[in-house]
Design an enzyme around this catalytic site. Structure first.
Site, PDB file in Angstrom:
ATOM      1  N   ARG A 121      -1.804 -14.948   4.441  1.00  0.00           N
ATOM      2  CA  ARG A 121      -2.515 -14.274   5.547  1.00  0.00           C
ATOM      3  C   ARG A 121      -1.737 -14.473   6.850  1.00  0.00           C
ATOM      4  O   ARG A 121      -1.707 -13.596   7.696  1.00  0.00           O
ATOM      5  CB  ARG A 121      -3.941 -14.810   5.700  1.00  0.00           C
ATOM      6  CG  ARG A 121      -4.889 -14.555   4.541  1.00  0.00           C
ATOM      7  CD  ARG A 121      -5.300 -13.127   4.322  1.00  0.00           C
ATOM      8  NE  ARG A 121      -6.032 -12.517   5.410  1.00  0.00           N
ATOM      9  CZ  ARG A 121      -6.710 -11.374   5.287  1.00  0.00           C
ATOM     10  NH1 ARG A 121      -6.762 -10.736   4.127  1.00  0.00           N
ATOM     11  NH2 ARG A 121      -7.317 -10.843   6.313  1.00  0.00           N
ATOM     12  N   THR A 178      -5.453  -7.521  10.508  1.00  0.00           N
ATOM     13  CA  THR A 178      -5.755  -6.236   9.861  1.00  0.00           C
ATOM     14  C   THR A 178      -5.282  -5.065  10.732  1.00  0.00           C
ATOM     15  O   THR A 178      -4.705  -4.097  10.229  1.00  0.00           O
ATOM     16  CB  THR A 178      -7.286  -6.119   9.626  1.00  0.00           C
ATOM     17  OG1 THR A 178      -7.746  -7.310   8.983  1.00  0.00           O
ATOM     18  CG2 THR A 178      -7.612  -4.912   8.771  1.00  0.00           C
ATOM     19  N   LYS A 202       0.812  -1.220   0.000  1.00  0.00           N
ATOM     20  CA  LYS A 202       0.000   0.000   0.000  1.00  0.00           C
ATOM     21  C   LYS A 202       0.851   1.278   0.000  1.00  0.00           C
ATOM     22  O   LYS A 202       2.051   1.233   0.313  1.00  0.00           O
ATOM     23  CB  LYS A 202      -0.937  -0.039   1.213  1.00  0.00           C
ATOM     24  CG  LYS A 202      -1.921  -1.213   1.177  1.00  0.00           C
ATOM     25  CD  LYS A 202      -2.933  -1.147   2.318  1.00  0.00           C
ATOM     26  CE  LYS A 202      -3.872  -2.340   2.266  1.00  0.00           C
ATOM     27  NZ  LYS A 202      -4.937  -2.273   3.304  1.00  0.00           N
ATOM     28  N   HIS A 261      -2.100  -5.575   1.418  1.00  0.00           N
ATOM     29  CA  HIS A 261      -3.363  -6.302   1.246  1.00  0.00           C
ATOM     30  C   HIS A 261      -3.006  -7.739   0.896  1.00  0.00           C
ATOM     31  O   HIS A 261      -2.007  -7.984   0.233  1.00  0.00           O
ATOM     32  CB  HIS A 261      -4.165  -5.687   0.085  1.00  0.00           C
ATOM     33  CG  HIS A 261      -5.261  -6.586  -0.408  1.00  0.00           C
ATOM     34  ND1 HIS A 261      -6.478  -6.658   0.212  1.00  0.00           N
ATOM     35  CD2 HIS A 261      -5.299  -7.484  -1.436  1.00  0.00           C
ATOM     36  CE1 HIS A 261      -7.231  -7.550  -0.421  1.00  0.00           C
ATOM     37  NE2 HIS A 261      -6.536  -8.065  -1.423  1.00  0.00           N
ATOM     38  N   PHE A 294     -15.251   3.654   7.183  1.00  0.00           N
ATOM     39  CA  PHE A 294     -13.888   3.989   6.773  1.00  0.00           C
ATOM     40  C   PHE A 294     -13.696   3.984   5.247  1.00  0.00           C
ATOM     41  O   PHE A 294     -12.600   4.227   4.748  1.00  0.00           O
ATOM     42  CB  PHE A 294     -12.881   3.041   7.435  1.00  0.00           C
ATOM     43  CG  PHE A 294     -13.112   1.571   7.142  1.00  0.00           C
ATOM     44  CD1 PHE A 294     -12.629   0.998   5.969  1.00  0.00           C
ATOM     45  CD2 PHE A 294     -13.789   0.756   8.039  1.00  0.00           C
ATOM     46  CE1 PHE A 294     -12.831  -0.350   5.692  1.00  0.00           C
ATOM     47  CE2 PHE A 294     -13.994  -0.589   7.780  1.00  0.00           C
ATOM     48  CZ  PHE A 294     -13.516  -1.149   6.600  1.00  0.00           C
ATOM     49  N   ASN A 299      -2.081  -0.134   6.730  1.00  0.00           N
ATOM     50  CA  ASN A 299      -1.561  -1.388   7.295  1.00  0.00           C
ATOM     51  C   ASN A 299      -0.649  -2.162   6.334  1.00  0.00           C
ATOM     52  O   ASN A 299      -0.626  -3.382   6.322  1.00  0.00           O
ATOM     53  CB  ASN A 299      -2.703  -2.250   7.836  1.00  0.00           C
ATOM     54  CG  ASN A 299      -3.698  -2.648   6.764  1.00  0.00           C
ATOM     55  OD1 ASN A 299      -3.554  -2.234   5.623  1.00  0.00           O
ATOM     56  ND2 ASN A 299      -4.674  -3.451   7.116  1.00  0.00           N
ATOM     57  N   ARG A 317       2.597  -6.821   8.809  1.00  0.00           N
ATOM     58  CA  ARG A 317       1.872  -5.669   9.361  1.00  0.00           C
ATOM     59  C   ARG A 317       2.464  -5.210  10.692  1.00  0.00           C
ATOM     60  O   ARG A 317       2.518  -4.020  10.971  1.00  0.00           O
ATOM     61  CB  ARG A 317       0.384  -6.001   9.467  1.00  0.00           C
ATOM     62  CG  ARG A 317      -0.294  -5.912   8.097  1.00  0.00           C
ATOM     63  CD  ARG A 317      -1.697  -6.438   8.121  1.00  0.00           C
ATOM     64  NE  ARG A 317      -2.422  -6.114   6.906  1.00  0.00           N
ATOM     65  CZ  ARG A 317      -3.585  -6.667   6.574  1.00  0.00           C
ATOM     66  NH1 ARG A 317      -4.141  -7.566   7.358  1.00  0.00           N
ATOM     67  NH2 ARG A 317      -4.203  -6.320   5.459  1.00  0.00           N
TER      68      ARG A 317
HETATM   69  P1  GDP Z   1      -7.890  -7.195   5.319  1.00  0.00           P
HETATM   70  O1  GDP Z   1      -8.473  -8.321   4.495  1.00  0.00           O
HETATM   71  O2  GDP Z   1      -7.081  -7.693   6.493  1.00  0.00           O
HETATM   72  O3  GDP Z   1      -7.130  -6.175   4.486  1.00  0.00           O
HETATM   73  O4  GDP Z   1      -9.117  -6.412   5.982  1.00  0.00           O
HETATM   74  P2  GDP Z   1     -10.536  -5.980   5.406  1.00  0.00           P
HETATM   75  O5  GDP Z   1     -10.834  -6.612   4.076  1.00  0.00           O
HETATM   76  O6  GDP Z   1     -11.521  -6.166   6.508  1.00  0.00           O
HETATM   77  O7  GDP Z   1     -10.381  -4.403   5.187  1.00  0.00           O
HETATM   78  C1  GDP Z   1      -9.798  -3.860   4.033  1.00  0.00           C
HETATM   79  C2  GDP Z   1      -8.912  -2.703   4.432  1.00  0.00           C
HETATM   80  O8  GDP Z   1      -9.721  -1.644   4.961  1.00  0.00           O
HETATM   81  C3  GDP Z   1      -7.923  -3.013   5.556  1.00  0.00           C
HETATM   82  O9  GDP Z   1      -6.746  -3.613   5.106  1.00  0.00           O
HETATM   83  C4  GDP Z   1      -7.663  -1.651   6.145  1.00  0.00           C
HETATM   84  O10 GDP Z   1      -6.735  -0.912   5.341  1.00  0.00           O
HETATM   85  C5  GDP Z   1      -9.026  -0.987   6.009  1.00  0.00           C
HETATM   86  N1  GDP Z   1      -9.806  -1.136   7.250  1.00  0.00           N
HETATM   87  C6  GDP Z   1     -10.462  -2.252   7.686  1.00  0.00           C
HETATM   88  N2  GDP Z   1     -11.082  -2.015   8.844  1.00  0.00           N
HETATM   89  C7  GDP Z   1     -10.844  -0.710   9.143  1.00  0.00           C
HETATM   90  C8  GDP Z   1     -11.247   0.144  10.229  1.00  0.00           C
HETATM   91  O11 GDP Z   1     -11.950  -0.268  11.155  1.00  0.00           O
HETATM   92  N3  GDP Z   1     -10.786   1.434  10.179  1.00  0.00           N
HETATM   93  C9  GDP Z   1     -10.007   1.908   9.176  1.00  0.00           C
HETATM   94  N4  GDP Z   1      -9.608   3.180   9.194  1.00  0.00           N
HETATM   95  N5  GDP Z   1      -9.618   1.137   8.135  1.00  0.00           N
HETATM   96  C10 GDP Z   1     -10.026  -0.158   8.129  1.00  0.00           C
END
Ligand code: GDP
Length: 147
Positions: free
Chosen positions: A87, A93, A11, A117, A59, A114, A104
């Site tokens: 993963r 996350t 990212k 992806h 978000f 973070n 991460r």
């Molecule tokens: P991942 O699969 O671990 O990347 O998580 P998700 O698919 O749930 O979320 C996609 C992306 O959205 C994450 O990698 C974070 O960059 C962002 N994100 C997820 N949850 C949050 C949150 O609660 N707050 C904020 N600011 N960003 C979030």
């Protein structure tokens, strides 16, 4: 049978902080083969499509703004059971919940910034890989090759 590839994004925050090298190093040292890779900047429409599942989340707008704020590295990574294995090495996350030594934990700045992806299923690994790469840009280690 579990799939043999996953899709990743390094990212904007991690690219900006010169973490491309260390992250790729960690990926290679964890036994992944990089079968496709490029440095690009997402357009807003692309980012919105990529994160469509999150469009109703609070978000979402910030995430789109962040993901389009600078260049990213997109790549396809190969290994047996790639989605689950990747993963594991990227961690949770929320970097505060990520295990020691994960990408991460090492390189994330926040929940949003973070670092990387990683696809969450074989189905999404295919959708996401096809979204960014044509067949001529992919060089699978599982196919016969002469170079
Ligand atoms: P991942 O699969 O671990 O990347 O998580 P998700 O698919 O749930 O979320 C996609 C992306 O959205 C994450 O990698 C974070 O960059 C962002 N994100 C997820 N949850 C949050 C949150 O609660 N707050 C904020 N600011 N960003 C979030």
């Amino acid at each position: 049978m579990a799939g043999t590839y996953t899709f990743t994004i390094i990212k904007p925050g991690a690219v900006n902080n010169e973490h491309i090298g260390p992250i790729l190093n960690k990926i290679n040292n964890s036994g992944f083969h990089i079968s496709a890779m490029k440095l690009i900047k997402l357009r807003t429409a692309q980012a919105k499509k990529f994160y469509e599942v999150h469009r109703d989340k609070p978000f979402y707008n910030d995430l789109i703004e962040f993901m389009t704020s600078g260049p990213i590295v997109v790549a396809i990574l190969e290994k047996e059971n790639a989605v689950e294995e990747y993963r594991k090495i990227i961690g949770a996350t929320d970097p505060e919940k990520a295990e020691e030594g994960t990408i991460r934990k090492l390189f994330a700045q926040s929940m949003q910034k973070n670092a990387v992806h990683g696809s969450d299923s074989d189905e999404n690994a295919k959708i996401e890989s096809d979204f960014f790469f044509s067949n001529s840009e992919r060089f699978s280690i599982f196919e016969e090759r002469d170079f």
